[in-house]
Write a protein that holds these residues in place. Sequence first.
Motif: not given
Length: 541
Positions: A370, A399, A403, A406, A428-429, A432, A484-485, A488
């Motif tokens: 990350h 970000e 993410h 990852e 981590f998921k 986020r 982040y999410m 991704k």
Amino acid sequence: MDDRNREVQDLGREFWEWRIPSSYRTPDDVPRVEHPPDWVPAFDEDSARRRLERAAEFRRRWEALDVTDDSVPNQVDYRLIGSAISRVEWEVGILRNWERDAVMQVHQALGLAYDLMVPAAPFDTDRQDGVIFQLHQVGRQLEVARDNLARAGTSALAGAAVRLLGDIDDALPRSISELGPHFDPGRRGPLAEAGAEATAQLVDFREWLRERQDGMPRHERVGRETFVWFLRNVALLALSPEEIVLLANREIYRNYAWEEIERNRGSEDAIPPAFESAEEQAEHEIRQEREVREFYEAENLLTQPDSLSRYHMAPLPSYVQPLTWLGCANDLTSDRRLDEDGLAYVWDPKGPLPYFFVVIAHDPRLGIIHEGVHYKQLALSWANPNPVRRRYYDSTANEGLAHYNESLMLQAGLFDDAPWSRLVVQNFKRLRSLRSVVDVSLATGAMTLEEGMRTFMDLVPIDYQTALEETAMYLASPGLAMSYMVGKLEVIRLLADAKRKLGDEFRLRWFHDYLWTNGNVPHSLLRWEMLDDRTDIDAIG
């Protein structure tokens, strides 16, 4: 380069020449800008008015440009400049953290001294003088903060600042004492004097806040309509707040399921031992960073050019440790230091550790996938031949990429030999995804600061200090936590559509090389340039 392209590039160059020295100091690592040691951020009422006036001038010039017949890459560059102008309007005219947020204003007062401490020793004379200079600015900056907060301060963020400054009468003197041996003998006395002066002023400011915080108004939420303006004009996202929360909740369910499957495989019991020391951890990370690079190449995922320096860890200096709440304890270098290695500090693995430092004390790859991606993405973007694409625009692109990486590394098999690390990546998921729910809920008024903190502490879980620092930042900066999410998922969507369009010609290495090099560009614009797909751009309007 045609005339219009030259006009766009010239406007972008002029904008960033103004924007960088006129920006606010940030504790976030990706948008962090390297300034001269004597740079002082201006956050008084007059400077805010001048910023908005200059932004309005740039917007008039930007709107006067007609790029409708230009190439798609040039229209993408044009949209990027519009996003950058909108961010100034968002930060200065809408969020108004420069006058409402006590945490942000503490960062303007003390953060510059901290930023000068973070790059690795030794300290040259310019940096030594810079630290002393910045400590002497603390009192003057806090006077500006008092004027702002007396007029417009909000109670929740004043309370957060009081908590962050809770031990400043011990923390800053301890930091200065540990820093002294790294200074020339003739500068140690002035350093101690400047540190004592700054400490006294920060303690006075903390008590001033403590006395007044209950009488300050509640933090004014931006509300749904204004948050949608941010999504469309700054982040360049076609999603609605409700869609973001729906996606986040579905991701949370998915994350819980995959975590439980990992636990059923015994992953929770397979935790590797923590390192005996930060020095041992840093030495091990050097080998792992090389192995991760080799994994990218061997799996044909991402090119690792020889020009790209390394991302390494080092023991957290004793003079940085008391002040880490002022910003990420790392040095991702800058566009002027591309030949230097990126650096992240690690705590003593045997001591009490914040959330993220706990996991990398057992497997440093969990940081490489990350923060190490931030270093690589920024270094590659700073070297982008197109100057307009070298700068930060919105965290969703940056970000989101980290993410996504990852998940990429988990799926590609980097952790096939590390069951506990697979479990951590799933956790981590979940973190986020929770960030997205908290972020949007704070922005729309559905959640308070305390409720946001409790969500993180109960459902991840993370420690109190991490929860406080994160939630206070997200309350003051709507749109950051969701990046982040959302980012991704936008990368995954872009990848799937690229594969569907290109078929057998699609290559993951090509896709990732393009993504990392253009890592500052919002995904709606990448979709337009990559796939000639205007769907998101047309939805944004």
